[in-house]
Design an enzyme around this catalytic site. Sequence first.
Site, short mmCIF file in Angstrom:
data_model
loop_
_atom_site.label_atom_id
_atom_site.label_comp_id
_atom_site.label_asym_id
_atom_site.label_seq_id
_atom_site.Cartn_x
_atom_site.Cartn_y
_atom_site.Cartn_z
N HIS A 186 0.84 -1.22 0.00
CA HIS A 186 0.00 0.00 0.00
C HIS A 186 0.87 1.27 0.00
O HIS A 186 0.45 2.31 0.50
CB HIS A 186 -0.94 0.05 1.21
CG HIS A 186 -1.69 -1.22 1.44
ND1 HIS A 186 -2.94 -1.46 0.92
CD2 HIS A 186 -1.33 -2.34 2.12
CE1 HIS A 186 -3.34 -2.68 1.28
NE2 HIS A 186 -2.38 -3.24 2.01
N SER A 214 14.89 21.98 -16.05
CA SER A 214 13.70 22.76 -16.30
C SER A 214 14.12 24.08 -16.93
O SER A 214 15.16 24.63 -16.58
CB SER A 214 12.98 23.02 -14.98
OG SER A 214 12.17 24.18 -15.08
N LYS A 248 16.14 22.22 -10.92
CA LYS A 248 15.49 20.94 -11.22
C LYS A 248 16.36 19.96 -12.01
O LYS A 248 17.13 20.34 -12.88
CB LYS A 248 14.22 21.20 -12.07
CG LYS A 248 13.10 21.88 -11.34
CD LYS A 248 12.43 21.03 -10.26
CE LYS A 248 11.66 19.86 -10.82
NZ LYS A 248 10.43 20.28 -11.50
N GLU A 252 9.62 8.76 -16.77
CA GLU A 252 8.28 9.35 -16.97
C GLU A 252 7.74 9.03 -18.36
O GLU A 252 6.58 8.66 -18.53
CB GLU A 252 8.34 10.87 -16.79
CG GLU A 252 8.52 11.31 -15.36
CD GLU A 252 8.69 12.82 -15.28
OE1 GLU A 252 7.76 13.50 -14.86
OE2 GLU A 252 9.77 13.32 -15.66
#
Length: 468
Positions: free
Chosen positions: A164, A285, A291, A298
């Site tokens: 979980h 970024s 970043k 992704e």
Amino acid sequence: MTETKKRSEQKLWGGRFEESTAASVEEFTASIHYDSRLYHYDIMGSMAHARMLAANGILAKDELAAILNGLQEIEQEIATNRFVFKKELEDVHMNIEKALVDKIGPAGAKLHSARSRNDQIALDLKLYLRDQCDRMVTLLENSQRSFVKLARKYFGSLMPGYTHLQRAQPVLISHHLLAYFEMFGRDRERFIDCRKRINISPLGCAAMAGSGLPIDRQQVADELGFDGITRNSMDTSGDRDFAIEFVSCCTMTHLHLSRLAEELVMWASSEFDFVRIADKFCTGSSIMPQKKNPDIPELIRGKTGRVVGSLMSLLTLMKGLPLTYNRDLQEDKEQVFDALDTVSASLQIMTELLENLEFQTTVMEQATTTGFMTATDLADYLVLKDVPFREAHGIVGKAVAYCLDKNCELSDLSVAELQQFSPVISKDVFEVLSVQGSVDSRISEGGTSSQRVQEALLTAEKQMGISE
Ligand code: ARG
């Protein structure tokens, strides 16, 4: 003869047509812009077919020689980008056949005896996918190998195992990595199995009823390395089960990739800080200078949708199709190619990324020391002292509540404090409350103890031909 009639006769099937095809129809029905990728297999199939026709008296020796030479030249021209594929010739079969007829004359026009594009396309696709199964097996093995290498490198380091997405029980990092080794191993077996059903020759089923000419289907099958020939011509000309099966193997592999991708994205976040993905596999970024984004996992996660979509398209394409060949079937190839291209690219880059991945072992190990991860061990300890498991579960639950109140971990309690919850607890309890003790106690087959993981690693290394 009218001008239009002459134009329509340029089509290999143009005999009965009075009018030439509308340009919009040529545009709509053409598949050459994607099925040209099958050219090598189309030519290979045609050569085997021609040899069989000659062996059975349907082609003369010199006709066979001309066909084989012509096809060889065409293959060379395509391979060296000197061949012009024409939309008005619809597909790869007719582009190649027309070029052959133009090159060698009437002998070329005999090649299509005892054959239809219906069994021809099934043949091309099967030959192509057979090779692609082998390629997928190799790519999956490469990725399995990187998991084994990582598992060896980090053998002994601890991390929290999750259910979980809550910290559950401590495990070895290697155990987690070898879980993926297993998943990709099943994918590999699936492609090997899928290949068996692909590798049955459809050629000779012709349009759908078989051929009236004296052909030898087995000869073609043997020459092309098939394990046998299909048994029912009607089934064969409308069958795309093998393509659906192949794409479903691709889908399963991509699902596994997406789960790994998701873990990497999470682990690379500052919240987890479990892994460092090499700079060359990340991007920055354009507005936030601090970043470093995990774009590769992704994108892999995102591309899963395309592959699942291809599988859905194929299933929907086949639903309710009457026997036998229907032109709908032409829609299969783009889905098959896209699923294959996507999964093979994702798998290759994921393997590269794994080879450049670093685990933050200190952070991971630290994460195992909080969250009562040895609570199950305390319950097992009580079971070994003859406390029924359900009762043990309740006892440990109370001890955890007590710790939450005191803002400490189970291992911070004294024996006296622990004995408030059960008199059978003695000072040997601290062995099971330690994280390493917990891990190493899981000696059941497939468990995370160092002993079991070492065995699993050795087996995996042997399987992958890695000598340690
Ligand atoms: N391009 C077609 C396909 O991909 C080949 C078979 C066409 N057969 C036909 N009778 N029109 O399915």
